[in-house]
Motif scaffolding. Structure first.
Motif, PDB file in Angstrom:
ATOM      1  N   LEU A 338       0.823  -1.204   0.000  1.00 13.86           N
ATOM      2  CA  LEU A 338       0.000   0.000   0.000  1.00 13.86           C
ATOM      3  C   LEU A 338       0.858   1.254   0.000  1.00 13.86           C
ATOM      4  O   LEU A 338       0.546   2.238  -0.692  1.00 13.86           O
ATOM      5  N   ARG A 339       1.944   1.225   0.739  1.00 22.36           N
ATOM      6  CA  ARG A 339       2.839   2.382   0.797  1.00 22.36           C
ATOM      7  C   ARG A 339       3.420   2.698  -0.575  1.00 22.36           C
ATOM      8  O   ARG A 339       3.551   3.868  -0.981  1.00 22.36           O
ATOM      9  N   ASN A 340       3.771   1.640  -1.316  1.00 24.61           N
ATOM     10  CA  ASN A 340       4.473   1.804  -2.592  1.00 24.61           C
ATOM     11  C   ASN A 340       3.556   1.679  -3.804  1.00 24.61           C
ATOM     12  O   ASN A 340       4.041   1.673  -4.943  1.00 24.61           O
ATOM     13  N   ASP A 341       2.246   1.587  -3.555  1.00 25.95           N
ATOM     14  CA  ASP A 341       1.269   1.460  -4.636  1.00 25.95           C
ATOM     15  C   ASP A 341       1.595   0.283  -5.544  1.00 25.95           C
ATOM     16  O   ASP A 341       1.563   0.375  -6.772  1.00 25.95           O
ATOM     17  N   GLU A 342       1.916  -0.846  -4.917  1.00 28.96           N
ATOM     18  CA  GLU A 342       2.244  -2.058  -5.656  1.00 28.96           C
ATOM     19  C   GLU A 342       0.999  -2.919  -5.822  1.00 28.96           C
ATOM     20  O   GLU A 342       0.074  -2.843  -5.004  1.00 28.96           O
ATOM     21  N   PRO A 343       0.942  -3.746  -6.848  1.00 31.55           N
ATOM     22  CA  PRO A 343      -0.258  -4.568  -7.084  1.00 31.55           C
ATOM     23  C   PRO A 343      -0.482  -5.576  -5.962  1.00 31.55           C
ATOM     24  O   PRO A 343       0.478  -6.050  -5.334  1.00 31.55           O
ATOM     25  N   LEU A 344      -1.748  -5.916  -5.751  1.00 30.77           N
ATOM     26  CA  LEU A 344      -2.111  -6.881  -4.716  1.00 30.77           C
ATOM     27  C   LEU A 344      -2.389  -8.235  -5.336  1.00 30.77           C
ATOM     28  O   LEU A 344      -3.046  -8.338  -6.371  1.00 30.77           O
ATOM     29  N   ALA A 345      -1.896  -9.294  -4.684  1.00 32.98           N
ATOM     30  CA  ALA A 345      -2.183 -10.657  -5.117  1.00 32.98           C
ATOM     31  C   ALA A 345      -3.601 -11.036  -4.711  1.00 32.98           C
ATOM     32  O   ALA A 345      -4.149 -10.513  -3.736  1.00 32.98           O
ATOM     33  N   GLU A 346      -4.200 -11.967  -5.447  1.00 29.45           N
ATOM     34  CA  GLU A 346      -5.530 -12.477  -5.129  1.00 29.45           C
ATOM     35  C   GLU A 346      -5.413 -13.771  -4.328  1.00 29.45           C
ATOM     36  O   GLU A 346      -4.552 -14.603  -4.609  1.00 29.45           O
ATOM     37  N   HIS A 347      -6.287 -13.938  -3.349  1.00 30.50           N
ATOM     38  CA  HIS A 347      -6.244 -15.149  -2.535  1.00 30.50           C
ATOM     39  C   HIS A 347      -6.975 -16.301  -3.229  1.00 30.50           C
ATOM     40  O   HIS A 347      -7.820 -16.089  -4.111  1.00 30.50           O
ATOM     41  N   ASP A 348      -6.642 -17.503  -2.812  1.00 29.25           N
ATOM     42  CA  ASP A 348      -7.278 -18.726  -3.309  1.00 29.25           C
ATOM     43  C   ASP A 348      -8.419 -19.082  -2.361  1.00 29.25           C
ATOM     44  O   ASP A 348      -8.189 -19.493  -1.224  1.00 29.25           O
ATOM     45  N   ARG A 349      -9.648 -18.942  -2.823  1.00 31.30           N
ATOM     46  CA  ARG A 349     -10.820 -19.186  -1.970  1.00 31.30           C
ATOM     47  C   ARG A 349     -10.857 -20.613  -1.442  1.00 31.30           C
ATOM     48  O   ARG A 349     -11.360 -20.867  -0.341  1.00 31.30           O
ATOM     49  N   ASP A 350     -10.320 -21.556  -2.204  1.00 33.27           N
ATOM     50  CA  ASP A 350     -10.402 -22.963  -1.812  1.00 33.27           C
ATOM     51  C   ASP A 350      -9.510 -23.304  -0.624  1.00 33.27           C
ATOM     52  O   ASP A 350      -9.618 -24.411  -0.075  1.00 33.27           O
ATOM     53  N   THR A 351      -8.613 -22.399  -0.241  1.00 37.50           N
ATOM     54  CA  THR A 351      -7.704 -22.683   0.868  1.00 37.50           C
ATOM     55  C   THR A 351      -7.972 -21.802   2.088  1.00 37.50           C
ATOM     56  O   THR A 351      -7.150 -21.752   3.010  1.00 37.50           O
ATOM     57  N   LEU A 352      -9.127 -21.134   2.113  1.00 38.29           N
ATOM     58  CA  LEU A 352      -9.408 -20.239   3.229  1.00 38.29           C
ATOM     59  C   LEU A 352      -9.621 -21.000   4.534  1.00 38.29           C
ATOM     60  O   LEU A 352      -9.139 -20.576   5.594  1.00 38.29           O
ATOM     61  N   PHE A 353     -10.344 -22.134   4.478  1.00 34.37           N
ATOM     62  CA  PHE A 353     -10.727 -22.835   5.704  1.00 34.37           C
ATOM     63  C   PHE A 353     -10.133 -24.237   5.723  1.00 34.37           C
ATOM     64  O   PHE A 353     -10.401 -25.049   4.838  1.00 34.37           O
ATOM     65  N   GLY A 354      -9.339 -24.511   6.739  1.00 37.06           N
ATOM     66  CA  GLY A 354      -8.758 -25.837   6.890  1.00 37.06           C
ATOM     67  C   GLY A 354      -7.574 -26.047   5.963  1.00 37.06           C
ATOM     68  O   GLY A 354      -7.272 -25.236   5.088  1.00 37.06           O
ATOM     69  N   GLY A 355      -6.856 -27.163   6.189  1.00 42.24           N
ATOM     70  CA  GLY A 355      -5.687 -27.475   5.389  1.00 42.24           C
ATOM     71  C   GLY A 355      -4.410 -27.163   6.135  1.00 42.24           C
ATOM     72  O   GLY A 355      -4.374 -27.112   7.371  1.00 42.24           O
ATOM     73  N   GLY A 356      -3.345 -26.941   5.375  1.00 40.64           N
ATOM     74  CA  GLY A 356      -2.035 -26.702   5.973  1.00 40.64           C
ATOM     75  C   GLY A 356      -1.446 -25.387   5.526  1.00 40.64           C
ATOM     76  O   GLY A 356      -2.132 -24.367   5.440  1.00 40.64           O
ATOM     77  N   ALA A 357      -0.141 -25.409   5.198  1.00 41.02           N
ATOM     78  CA  ALA A 357       0.571 -24.183   4.847  1.00 41.02           C
ATOM     79  C   ALA A 357       0.095 -23.591   3.528  1.00 41.02           C
ATOM     80  O   ALA A 357       0.116 -22.364   3.346  1.00 41.02           O
ATOM     81  N   HIS A 358      -0.333 -24.453   2.593  1.00 37.96           N
ATOM     82  CA  HIS A 358      -0.764 -23.948   1.291  1.00 37.96           C
ATOM     83  C   HIS A 358      -1.967 -23.028   1.460  1.00 37.96           C
ATOM     84  O   HIS A 358      -2.976 -23.384   2.066  1.00 37.96           O
ATOM     85  N   GLY A 359      -1.838 -21.819   0.945  1.00 34.49           N
ATOM     86  CA  GLY A 359      -2.912 -20.847   1.069  1.00 34.49           C
ATOM     87  C   GLY A 359      -2.920 -20.120   2.402  1.00 34.49           C
ATOM     88  O   GLY A 359      -3.810 -19.302   2.649  1.00 34.49           O
ATOM     89  N   LEU A 360      -1.938 -20.403   3.245  1.00 34.54           N
ATOM     90  CA  LEU A 360      -1.838 -19.719   4.538  1.00 34.54           C
ATOM     91  C   LEU A 360      -0.513 -18.966   4.639  1.00 34.54           C
ATOM     92  O   LEU A 360      -0.495 -17.741   4.760  1.00 34.54           O
ATOM     93  N   THR A 361       0.592 -19.693   4.536  1.00 31.57           N
ATOM     94  CA  THR A 361       1.905 -19.062   4.735  1.00 31.57           C
ATOM     95  C   THR A 361       2.772 -19.054   3.487  1.00 31.57           C
ATOM     96  O   THR A 361       3.923 -18.615   3.552  1.00 31.57           O
ATOM     97  N   ASP A 362       2.255 -19.531   2.345  1.00 36.50           N
ATOM     98  CA  ASP A 362       3.106 -19.624   1.158  1.00 36.50           C
ATOM     99  C   ASP A 362       2.876 -18.514   0.138  1.00 36.50           C
ATOM    100  O   ASP A 362       3.374 -18.580  -0.984  1.00 36.50           O
ATOM    101  N   TYR A 363       2.131 -17.468   0.523  1.00 40.40           N
ATOM    102  CA  TYR A 363       2.025 -16.301  -0.351  1.00 40.40           C
ATOM    103  C   TYR A 363       3.301 -15.464  -0.221  1.00 40.40           C
ATOM    104  O   TYR A 363       3.685 -15.082   0.887  1.00 40.40           O
ATOM    105  N   PRO A 364       3.978 -15.141  -1.323  1.00 43.04           N
ATOM    106  CA  PRO A 364       5.249 -14.413  -1.226  1.00 43.04           C
ATOM    107  C   PRO A 364       5.063 -12.910  -1.070  1.00 43.04           C
ATOM    108  O   PRO A 364       4.025 -12.351  -1.448  1.00 43.04           O
TER     109      PRO A 364
END
Length: 373
Positions: A338-364
């Motif tokens: 937001l500070r640098n007006d950089e583009p935002l990544a889109e989240h994966d709806r299928d990984t919002l609830f339950g599961g492991g690291a995928h869709g939780l901590t692997d967004y760069p």
């Protein structure tokens, strides 16, 4: 001369200095360790990655076994749960962040399979028709099912739940949280007392507006008394969203009165959840200005805010902090983007609830900077 960016002006919240006006709001992710519903190292990494927020509010954390409403959500009522959250708060603090615990009792928005076969409890024996809750099938697969029919709480049970909130606040401090946020929004238990069409009681907790405010008042005062510092207590409200079957006949009057009462109690902030679904109506500006007049503390707004809408709200003065929910899922470095007006990544709806690291901590991070965890 450069104009200061209102998103990156510091703000004092009691003894805390928030370095920016960006809040990571509570978002259920259903990754608690099973059995036991304990926060874990994966969750610690997730929150620490996002420690650049001015303030983090944890995902909803149930205060007692009867307060649980979804599979995989963490609690804050056993020693193991407190220890699990200590790992999270230590990681956030090591990364330079600040974090409040959201204290949660879902009331009627639960299912007998999550409550040892018992019926959920609520202000009244009114089922939330058409509202689904997240459970796990016997084979561990996810499933959404109709919330079970609740039973009405007795007055003695209501007072016992106030004490459960008090104990949860003690547990939150033992777990290293900087403060607590009472979840009084989105159709959960406190909301089931506030909204007239969810509350059919005829005793001191129902009927008149003053009576419907009583449970919120008692819990808020218990939290302030327990923490000994009103700035360490926040309250989340959802005045006009009618989520999860909670509807009020006159929400402007009800929630203006609620905000005024919370100002009299002296809580540190009120967190307003606006409707955030597609084509949702905007909350009227006049209502936001009315809340500003009656509530003297910090006001947080959440609800599909863009950076520019957030800046406009802060400049107008009816908001002090802006919460960005979904953007924080896929953008651990959201403040810098937001500070640098950089583009935002889109989240994966299928990984919002339950599961492991995928869709939780692997967004760069956008610039590939090592994360804070």
């Amino acid at each position: 001369m450069n104009t200061p960016d209102p998103l990156f002006e510091p703000l004092a919240l009691g003894s805390l200095t928030l370095p920016n006006r960006i809040v990571m709001p509570p978002m259920t992710r259903s990754r608690a360790t099973q059995p036991g519903d304990c926060a874990n190292a994966l969750m610690a990494r997730y929150y620490a990655q996002r420690a650049g927020a001015g303030l983090i509010v944890s995902e909803g954390t149930y205060i007692s076994p009867m307060g649980k409403g979804y599979a995989g959500t963490p609690g804050l009522c056993t020693p193991a749960q407190v220890a699990g959250w200590r790992g999270v708060t230590d990681a956030v603090h090591a990364a330079g962040g600040r974090i409040y615990a959201q204290l949660w009792h879902v009331g009627r928005l639960s299912h007998t399979s999550l409550l040892g076969g018992q019926a959920p409890v609520s202000s009244s024996a009114i089922q939330a028709e058409g509202v689904n809750v997240f459970i796990e099938n016997e084979d561990g697969s996810p499933n959404f099912v109709q919330a079970s029919a609740p039973r009405a709480l007795s007055t003695s049970e209501i007072r016992a739940i106030v004490e459960e909130y008090r104990q949860a606040a003690r547990n939150a401090i033992a777990a290293g949280f900087d403060g607590v946020e009472l979840h009084a929004a989105n159709g959960y238990l406190v909301n089931q007392f506030l909204d007239s069409q969810a509350n059919a009681r005829t005793d001191e907790y129902g009927g008149s507006l003053d009576n419907r405010l009583r449970f919120l008042d008692e819990v808020a005062r218990a939290l302030v008394e327990t923490l000994g510092d009103a700035s360490r207590v926040g309250i989340r409200l959802a005045p006009l969203t009618t989520l999860n079957g909670c509807v009020d006949a006159d929400p402007v009057a009800t929630y203006t009165a609620a905000a005024k009462r919370l100002g009299e109690i002296g809580v540190g902030y009120v967190h307003i959840a606006e409707a955030d679904w597609d084509d949702a109506p905007d909350m009227p500006l006049a209502f936001k200005e009315a809340l500003r007049r009656v509530y003297p503390g910090v006001l947080i707004y959440a609800g599909k805010y863009t950076a520019e809408r957030a800046r406009d709200a802060l400049r107008a003065g009816w908001a002090d902090l802006i919460a960005f929910g979904r953007p924080f899922v896929a953008n651990p470095d959201l403040p810098e983007r937001l500070r640098n007006d950089e583009p935002l990544a889109e989240h994966d709806r299928d990984t919002l609830f339950g599961g492991g690291a995928h869709g939780l901590t692997d967004y760069p991070a956008y610039r590939g900077v090592p994360d804070r965890a």
